[in-house]
Design a protein around this motif. Structure first.
Motif, mmCIF file in Angstrom:
data_model
loop_
_atom_site.group_PDB
_atom_site.id
_atom_site.type_symbol
_atom_site.label_atom_id
_atom_site.label_comp_id
_atom_site.label_asym_id
_atom_site.label_seq_id
_atom_site.Cartn_x
_atom_site.Cartn_y
_atom_site.Cartn_z
ATOM 1 N N LEU A 152 85.414 -95.375 -12.505
ATOM 2 C CA LEU A 152 84.287 -95.272 -13.432
ATOM 3 C C LEU A 152 83.833 -96.652 -13.907
ATOM 4 O O LEU A 152 82.625 -96.903 -14.058
ATOM 5 N N ASN A 153 84.774 -97.566 -14.150
ATOM 6 C CA ASN A 153 84.403 -98.921 -14.565
ATOM 7 C C ASN A 153 83.582 -99.615 -13.486
ATOM 8 O O ASN A 153 82.510 -100.180 -13.760
ATOM 9 N N HIS A 154 84.077 -99.593 -12.256
ATOM 10 C CA HIS A 154 83.339 -100.227 -11.155
ATOM 11 C C HIS A 154 82.019 -99.505 -10.896
ATOM 12 O O HIS A 154 81.010 -100.141 -10.571
ATOM 13 N N GLY A 155 82.022 -98.184 -11.061
ATOM 14 C CA GLY A 155 80.791 -97.438 -10.849
ATOM 15 C C GLY A 155 79.734 -97.734 -11.897
ATOM 16 O O GLY A 155 78.546 -97.843 -11.580
ATOM 17 N N ALA A 156 80.153 -97.868 -13.158
ATOM 18 C CA ALA A 156 79.191 -98.166 -14.224
ATOM 19 C C ALA A 156 78.534 -99.516 -14.010
ATOM 20 O O ALA A 156 77.304 -99.655 -14.100
ATOM 21 N N VAL A 316 85.924 -105.175 -4.690
ATOM 22 C CA VAL A 316 86.557 -104.187 -5.575
ATOM 23 C C VAL A 316 88.040 -104.071 -5.245
ATOM 24 O O VAL A 316 88.896 -103.986 -6.145
ATOM 25 N N TRP A 317 88.384 -104.068 -3.962
ATOM 26 C CA TRP A 317 89.791 -103.968 -3.560
ATOM 27 C C TRP A 317 90.590 -105.168 -4.054
ATOM 28 O O TRP A 317 91.681 -105.018 -4.605
ATOM 29 N N VAL A 318 90.022 -106.369 -3.885
ATOM 30 C CA VAL A 318 90.720 -107.576 -4.343
ATOM 31 C C VAL A 318 90.863 -107.562 -5.866
ATOM 32 O O VAL A 318 91.922 -107.898 -6.414
ATOM 33 N N SER A 319 89.803 -107.148 -6.564
ATOM 34 C CA SER A 319 89.850 -107.109 -8.025
ATOM 35 C C SER A 319 90.909 -106.122 -8.517
ATOM 36 O O SER A 319 91.681 -106.429 -9.434
ATOM 37 N N ALA A 320 90.960 -104.926 -7.927
ATOM 38 C CA ALA A 320 91.968 -103.935 -8.341
ATOM 39 C C ALA A 320 93.376 -104.407 -8.002
ATOM 40 O O ALA A 320 94.330 -104.163 -8.754
ATOM 41 N N LEU A 321 93.492 -105.113 -6.894
ATOM 42 C CA LEU A 321 94.809 -105.590 -6.477
ATOM 43 C C LEU A 321 95.325 -106.683 -7.404
ATOM 44 O O LEU A 321 96.536 -106.803 -7.642
ATOM 45 N N SER A 337 94.545 -99.403 -4.918
ATOM 46 C CA SER A 337 93.439 -100.364 -4.896
ATOM 47 C C SER A 337 92.470 -100.046 -3.771
ATOM 48 O O SER A 337 91.243 -100.125 -3.948
ATOM 49 N N LEU A 338 93.002 -99.681 -2.612
ATOM 50 C CA LEU A 338 92.137 -99.297 -1.497
ATOM 51 C C LEU A 338 91.377 -98.020 -1.804
ATOM 52 O O LEU A 338 90.193 -97.878 -1.450
ATOM 53 N N GLN A 339 92.032 -97.104 -2.500
ATOM 54 C CA GLN A 339 91.363 -95.859 -2.892
ATOM 55 C C GLN A 339 90.214 -96.135 -3.859
ATOM 56 O O GLN A 339 89.116 -95.580 -3.726
ATOM 57 N N ILE A 340 90.437 -97.006 -4.836
ATOM 58 C CA ILE A 340 89.378 -97.386 -5.780
ATOM 59 C C ILE A 340 88.212 -98.041 -5.040
ATOM 60 O O ILE A 340 87.042 -97.755 -5.303
ATOM 61 N N ALA A 341 88.538 -98.921 -4.077
ATOM 62 C CA ALA A 341 87.490 -99.601 -3.317
ATOM 63 C C ALA A 341 86.684 -98.631 -2.474
ATOM 64 O O ALA A 341 85.453 -98.742 -2.361
ATOM 65 N N VAL A 342 87.360 -97.644 -1.866
ATOM 66 C CA VAL A 342 86.668 -96.670 -1.016
ATOM 67 C C VAL A 342 85.693 -95.836 -1.840
ATOM 68 O O VAL A 342 84.533 -95.640 -1.454
ATOM 69 N N TYR A 343 86.142 -95.327 -2.991
ATOM 70 C CA TYR A 343 85.229 -94.549 -3.835
ATOM 71 C C TYR A 343 84.081 -95.416 -4.354
ATOM 72 O O TYR A 343 82.943 -94.943 -4.468
#
Length: 541
Positions: A152-156, A316-321, A337-343
């Motif tokens: 939700l954060n990355h999506g917003a 997004v993947w690097v940021s979550a990681l 992290s990969l799951q967050i990046a994919v969505y």
């Protein structure tokens, strides 16, 4: 009018069939959103041709996207955006924007990276369709989890950022004029927030009347929400901004007005939005997709999808990681992290909006714009499926480990009340449970036991911890209610003190004025007496 009703009938039929078909797919690999888009393609002009987007359906579609982003803005936690997760999301989006412009410059699009065509492509590659993935996250019980909050954060940020860039760089006005208009829109939104706050403080009777009317045929809470949504969308249209910006702002303001949530209001909004308007938007989005593809269009489609993954998914993947907890440990595993990046790579509504602006300005060909929209629709098909493949039961645990252990994965994901109701019904002598449901219940119990043993808790300890956590939450809610009541009483007491001081001040002024008038009369009397004696020739005393 008959054509509009025929098209609406086909749309609502697809909206009904989509969830039924989605439930029949194992593990719900095909989300309802994907089936709605595919259904729109089937009934649209390029396949069966039985439904068309006219002015009437087009207006309903605008309301659909407004409701979609109202619900998306309502789900966003502003405090979370201000924290570490929000900062990481902002950094990831800025990195995506830099990569997008670098990619556009390297590919050599028509007009260059700073042309309207290049800017539109770059903005499209940095977007995240939070409104599109929000129903998917709801279906998969990811919203109350740490992974869901990160998405939700990355999506917003990935939704609001491109909208602002569209207004600044792709409008018919100059950049400075667009910036002034954006600031004016933001100022009006903040004034609405202040007005809402003052109404809650001073208009207690009005607030109580609205809440009481929400449970009657007046439905005042829903009407106030619709007024807020339509008002801000109208303001966005008057300022020649995207409707999405007004709807998102309405969602934020609604969350500010109801910080602790309102189950009754949320259920009614869910029924209104996800029952009609949101499915209508997805179906009409599928109807607008053109399937007249050539070999070059297929190459562009695949290339754009790959670039979308690289420019949006990689940062997004690097940021979550790289995100860390307070104790220095990783906030998310490599898989999460990969799951967050994919969505976060799912994109559709912003691609539709930005390509439409570029086509209207004559900077992009309609066929190329349709290819980009088709790539966005393909991302809605592919990315959620990849996200489901990367999912695990551990992703459904809340951010608090103790709460996850006490509730268990199934209950922590949002089914606590339903499970308790089923358990109560079984204890009260309900009908025998079918074998499939019994197996599903045993699997949930095993997952619950695994969650307890993972944190070293016995069943009795977990029950006690769950009761204690529930008591703590109830105490916090009671404390917040008492604090709000105390603040209200303090404001009333301060107002009464100010009223008493004003009354005392007025009385003192009246007394001073009376004394002044008496002094003037005494002075006039003495003066008159002196003049009379002087005229009579009497000696002075």
């Amino acid at each position: 009018m008959a054509h509009a009703f025929v098209s609406l009938l086909c749309i609502v039929a697809v909206a009904l069939l989509a969830p039924l078909l989605s439930w029949g797919v194992p593990r719900r690999m095909l989300p309802e959103t994907v089936l709605l888009i595919l259904g729109g393609v089937v009934i649209g002009p390029d396949v069966l041709g039985i439904a068309h987007i006219g002015r009437d359906i087009g207006f309903l579609r605008e309301l659909g996207i407004a409701f979609l982003f109202l619900m998306a803005g309502y789900e966003i936690d502003v405090n979370e955006l201000r924290g570490t997760g929000g900062r990481h999301a902002m950094i990831a989006w800025i990195g995506s924007l830099a990569l997008a412009f670098a990619t556009v410059a390297a590919v050599g699009v028509t007009g260059g990276p700073l042309s309207a065509n290049g800017i539109a492509i770059a903005i499209a590659m940095t977007s995240t369709a939070i409104g599109t993935i929000l129903p998917i996250l709801r279906e998969r019980d990811l919203l109350p989890t740490a992974v869901g909050v990160a998405i939700l954060n990355h999506g917003a940020v990935g939704e609001v950022g491109p909208i602002i860039l569209m207004a600044l760089l792709l409008g018919t006005r100059s950049t400075w004029q667009s910036l002034v208009i954006l600031l004016a829109f933001l100022t009006i939104s903040l004034l609405i927030v202040r007005f809402t706050d003052r109404v809650q403080r001073a208009g207690r009777r009005l607030v109580e009347a609205i809440h009481l009317g929400g449970s009657t045929t007046a439905q005042t809470t829903i009407r106030v929400t619709i007024l807020l949504l339509v008002g801000l969308c109208t303001l966005a249209e008057v300022f020649e901004l995207d409707v999405v910006l007004g709807a998102f702002a309405a969602g934020f303001i609604l969350r500010y007005a109801v910080p602790d949530g309102d189950r009754q209001l949320e259920e009614k909004l869910d029924g209104l939005a996800y029952g009609f308007f949101v499915p209508l938007f997805f179906v009409t989005s599928g109807m607008a997709i053109e399937l007249d593809l050539t070999a070059s269009s297929l190459i562009y489609l695949g290339a754009f999808l790959v670039l979308l993954v690289l420019t949006r998914g990689l940062p997004v993947w690097v940021s979550a990681l790289l995100e860390r907890r307070r104790d220095g440990s990783r906030a998310y595993s490599v898989r999460q992290s990969l799951q967050i990046a994919v969505y976060s790579t799912t994109a559709l509504p912003i691609i539709v909006a930005v390509t439409q602006v570029a086509v209207d300005a004559g900077a992009m060909r309609a066929s190329f714009a349709s290819t980009l929209v088709l790539a966005g629709a393909l991302s809605v098909l592919v990315m959620p499926a990849l996200g489901l493949a990367l999912s695990s039961d551990a992703d459904r645990e809340p951010t608090a480990p103790a709460l996850a252990a006490a509730r268990g994965p199934a209950e922590a994901s949002g089914g606590r009340a339903e499970n308790a109701a089923r358990a109560g019904a079984a204890g009260a002598g309900a009908a025998p449970v079918p074998a499939a449901q019994a197996q599903d219940g045993s699997r949930r119990r095993r997952r619950h036991d695994l969650g307890m043993h993972q944190y070293g808790l016995t069943a009795s300890e977990a029950r006690y911890l769950a009761e204690r956590l529930a008591q703590i939450e109830a105490d916090r809610a009671h404390w917040r209610a008492q604090m709000r009541q105390q603040m209200h009483l303090d404001r009333e007491e301060a107002e009464q003190r100010r009223a008493v001081l004003r009354a005392q001040n007025r009385a003192h002024l009246r007394e001073e004025r009376a004394q002044l008038r008496e002094l003037r009369r005494e002075t006039a009397r003495v003066y008159e007496e002196a003049r009379r004696r002087r005229d009579a020739g009497e000696p002075r005393e």
